[in-house]
Each structure stands twice: as C-alpha cells, then as structure tokens.
Design a protein around this motif. Structure first.
Motif, PDB file in Angstrom:
ATOM      1  N   VAL A  79       0.826  -1.204   0.000  1.00  0.00           N
ATOM      2  CA  VAL A  79       0.000   0.000   0.000  1.00  0.00           C
ATOM      3  C   VAL A  79       0.860   1.253   0.000  1.00  0.00           C
ATOM      4  N   LEU A  80       1.912   1.247   0.833  1.00  0.00           N
ATOM      5  CA  LEU A  80       2.780   2.426   0.955  1.00  0.00           C
ATOM      6  C   LEU A  80       3.952   2.405  -0.006  1.00  0.00           C
ATOM      7  N   ASP A  81       4.202   1.237  -0.622  1.00  0.00           N
ATOM      8  CA  ASP A  81       5.402   1.076  -1.455  1.00  0.00           C
ATOM      9  C   ASP A  81       6.632   1.456  -0.634  1.00  0.00           C
ATOM     10  N   ASP A 134      -2.014  -3.172   5.318  1.00  0.00           N
ATOM     11  CA  ASP A 134      -1.426  -4.332   4.654  1.00  0.00           C
ATOM     12  C   ASP A 134      -1.631  -5.587   5.496  1.00  0.00           C
ATOM     13  N   GLN A 135      -1.743  -6.713   4.815  1.00  0.00           N
ATOM     14  CA  GLN A 135      -1.737  -8.020   5.455  1.00  0.00           C
ATOM     15  C   GLN A 135      -0.714  -8.870   4.702  1.00  0.00           C
ATOM     16  N   PRO A 136       0.577  -8.635   4.975  1.00  0.00           N
ATOM     17  CA  PRO A 136       1.621  -9.280   4.166  1.00  0.00           C
ATOM     18  C   PRO A 136       1.718 -10.782   4.423  1.00  0.00           C
ATOM     19  N   THR A 137       2.206 -11.481   3.437  1.00  0.00           N
ATOM     20  CA  THR A 137       2.486 -12.906   3.583  1.00  0.00           C
ATOM     21  C   THR A 137       3.948 -13.082   3.966  1.00  0.00           C
ATOM     22  N   LYS A 168       6.058   9.244   1.717  1.00  0.00           N
ATOM     23  CA  LYS A 168       5.205  10.241   2.355  1.00  0.00           C
ATOM     24  C   LYS A 168       3.988   9.564   2.970  1.00  0.00           C
ATOM     25  N   LEU A 169       3.571  10.078   4.127  1.00  0.00           N
ATOM     26  CA  LEU A 169       2.463   9.477   4.839  1.00  0.00           C
ATOM     27  C   LEU A 169       1.136   9.916   4.253  1.00  0.00           C
ATOM     28  N   GLY A 170       0.105   9.173   4.582  1.00  0.00           N
ATOM     29  CA  GLY A 170      -1.230   9.528   4.095  1.00  0.00           C
ATOM     30  C   GLY A 170      -1.529   8.969   2.728  1.00  0.00           C
ATOM     31  N   ALA A 176       7.590   4.694   8.184  1.00  0.00           N
ATOM     32  CA  ALA A 176       8.435   3.796   7.413  1.00  0.00           C
ATOM     33  C   ALA A 176       9.839   3.790   7.996  1.00  0.00           C
ATOM     34  N   ILE A 177      10.660   2.870   7.516  1.00  0.00           N
ATOM     35  CA  ILE A 177      12.032   2.745   7.969  1.00  0.00           C
ATOM     36  C   ILE A 177      12.934   2.745   6.756  1.00  0.00           C
ATOM     37  N   ARG A 178      14.219   2.883   7.021  1.00  0.00           N
ATOM     38  CA  ARG A 178      15.155   2.774   5.912  1.00  0.00           C
ATOM     39  C   ARG A 178      16.398   2.048   6.398  1.00  0.00           C
ATOM     40  N   GLY A 179      17.098   1.385   5.478  1.00  0.00           N
ATOM     41  CA  GLY A 179      18.285   0.657   5.894  1.00  0.00           C
ATOM     42  C   GLY A 179      18.866  -0.102   4.726  1.00  0.00           C
ATOM     43  N   LEU A 180      19.597  -1.174   5.005  1.00  0.00           N
ATOM     44  CA  LEU A 180      20.277  -1.910   3.955  1.00  0.00           C
ATOM     45  C   LEU A 180      20.310  -3.385   4.319  1.00  0.00           C
ATOM     46  N   ILE A 181      19.880  -4.231   3.388  1.00  0.00           N
ATOM     47  CA  ILE A 181      19.986  -5.679   3.575  1.00  0.00           C
ATOM     48  C   ILE A 181      21.370  -6.096   3.087  1.00  0.00           C
ATOM     49  N   VAL A 182      22.158  -6.754   3.944  1.00  0.00           N
ATOM     50  CA  VAL A 182      23.544  -7.072   3.609  1.00  0.00           C
ATOM     51  C   VAL A 182      23.715  -8.583   3.557  1.00  0.00           C
TER      52      VAL A 182
END
Length: 317
Positions: free
Chosen positions: A69-71, A99-102, A152-154, A168-174
């Motif tokens: 929903v928020l991408d 969202d209802q993620p799997t 952006k929210l909303g 939301a969050i931000r980061g890096l998958i290593v």
C-alpha cells in the motif's frame, strides 16, 4: 568539524563495526533507522534497529515487512494472523495496518536496538567515505542489496479512503557473502571516526587584514553679515569670541575593512581651552553616547559666550 560532529562520526564508526561484525554471527542482517512515533515508547525516532530473518514469526514479534500500500518498508508488531497473512499494528497507533503481508514480504524480526544511533549512521552516510566504501563492498561481494526508503504518509488505501500515518524505515539488507569486504569497510569507518575525533575542532590560520579608521570634525555658526563674516561660518573659518556667540560642532567616525568587524562603545565631545601659560579647562559639549556598528556620529554646541565668561573669571598671573 565541531566536537559534537566528531563524536557522531566516532559513534557511527563503532556502530558500523558492530553491524558488520554481527554479520559473521547471523549470516544476514538489515540495519534500519526508525522514523516517527508509531512504535513509541519502545522505539523512538532516530533509533538504529538490527533486523534478521527468522524461521518463524509469532504474534508479539516486531517485524519489518514490505508494504504494497505504501510502497515502502514498515517495522510494526504482529498482532494476529488471518490464514497465511499477518496483521500488524504500531504500538502507539490505534489502528491495524492496511497491509496483510504474507511470509515472502517479511524482511526480518527485531534483533538489537541502539538508541539514537540511527541519526549518527545517517549523518555518516551523507558524507563521502560511506558511499565510496559501500561501492567497493558491493563490487567485491556477491548478492544483491535492497534500499529501504521512506514514503510520504497519508497514502490512499485501495478502497480510496486515507489511511492514518504509518512510519516507514530505511536501511540496507547485507548478504553474508559480503563479510570480508564488509569487515574491512567497518574497520576503515572506525579508523575514520577515531581520526576525526582526535583532530582539533579548529585550525588557526594567519592572514593579514587591514583596518582603516577615519575621523572627521566639522563646525558651523551663524552671525550677522559684516566686515569679517558674510553671515555663514564653516569649518576652517576663525571664530572670534567678540563676534560669534555659539557654534555647532560634530564628529564622525568610520571603520573600513574587508574582514568582519564589530565595533561598539561610547563617544563624547569635549572642548579643551588653554593658553601658552599652561592654563587648561575642559568643557563637555555632548555625551557620553553609545554607538554600535562601523560608523558613528556625535553633535554638540559650543557656547562661546560661556567660554568668554570662563576666561574672564580666571585669575590673571
């Protein structure tokens, strides 16, 4: 760089070392910086949270997932299940996430939180060593990385109504295959932080700067026109005590320089009267008056009739 800035570099360097050393233990991690207040009071804006995949995710776990929903990526708590889908909610929110993620949309569960360290990592990430080092890491290692951005929210739901704010969050998958290069980069970051903290906050530089101070004095008077004066008396004209009763005097000051300068103080006008015998008297004409800035001006009135009376009252030797 300020002392505070150097301290942030040092903290960020140590946090980075911790992140990549933990890769050796866990195999794969994500570091995320939290934003907003949806997970208070346990999580605060600017926290650094380490996320790692889990074989099982249960109600009560704090998990990061991909929001269609928020991408964007969201880190909230699992509050229920609906078949193969998970229900999420922020601890500080009064609503269930839209969202209802799997399972395939789950990134990982909370593993370690470092309060406020996310701000330091973000600060370090905005400077040149990090993107350069990370490019080296990504070129040397295998696997892929995923950037987690904040949206952006909303954002409207699929039904068309607005959803409440979801942080939301931000980061890096290593990937774990990047471990050798990652550890080397972490050591480099720590060294950079130590060097930055040890260096002085300021370095004195000598330079020649010229300051020019200018003072200008002027006077004027009015007297009936006659053999001596035409009525107007200006700077440079003699003032005869038996013909002129008073004169207006002024003094102007100016400081000029190509460098920043701040001047302030007080100024006064004082008339000094004397003769060849050593007799001296001082008469205040104006002030003291405060001034602030590179220019100042003061005006006063010289009462020549008073000067004549002062001279007449002085004993003659």
């Amino acid at each position: 760089m300020s002392k505070h800035g150097r301290l942030l570099v040092g903290v960020a360097g140590m946090a980075t070392v911790a992140v990549f050393i933990l890769l050796a233990i866990s195999g794969s991690l994500a570091y995320v910086t939290t934003h907003g207040a949806s997970m208070e009071p346990q999580y605060h804006d600017g926290d650094l949270v380490l996320i790692r995949p889990s074989n099982t995710y249960n109600v009560g776990d704090v998990v990061a997932y991909r929001s269609d929903v928020l991408d964007a990526f969201v880190m909230h708590r699992i509050v229920g299940r609906d078949g193969d889908r998970y229900l999420f909610k922020g601890d500080n929110n009064s609503w269930i996430d839209p969202d209802q993620p799997t399972r395939e949309n789950l990134i990982g569960a909370h593993w370690l939180r470092v309060p406020r360290a996310g701000a330091a990592v973000d600060w370090l990430g905005s400077h040149w060593p990090v993107p350069v080092a990370m490019c080296v890491v990504l070129m040397l290692g295998a696997g892929t990385s995923h950037r987690l951005h904040r949206r952006k929210l909303g954002t409207p739901m699929r039904s068309g109504r607005s959803i409440p704010a979801v942080d939301a969050i931000r980061g890096l998958i290593v990937p774990a295959t990047l471990l050798p290069a990652a550890v080397a980069a972490a050591v480099a970051f720590a060294a950079l932080g130590a060097v930055a903290y040890a260096r002085p906050a300021q370095t004195p530089i000598e330079d020649e700067v010229s300051y020019v101070q200018t003072g200008s004095f002027a006077y004027s008077a009015q007297t009936p026109a006659g053999p001596v004066y035409d009525g107007d008396i200006g700077t440079g004209d003699p003032l005869f005590l038996n013909l002129v009763d008073a004169a207006d005097v002024q003094f102007g000051y100016e400081l000029e320089s190509s460098a920043p300068a701040a001047m302030s103080g007080t100024m006064s006008l004082i008339a000094e009267i004397g003769d060849s015998s050593g007799w001296v008297r001082r008469v205040a004409l104006s002030g003291p008056s405060p001034f602030d800035g590179s220019t100042a001006e003061i005006r006063g009135r010289l009462d020549l009739s008073r000067i004549r009376a002062l001279i007449d009252e002085t004993p003659k030797h």
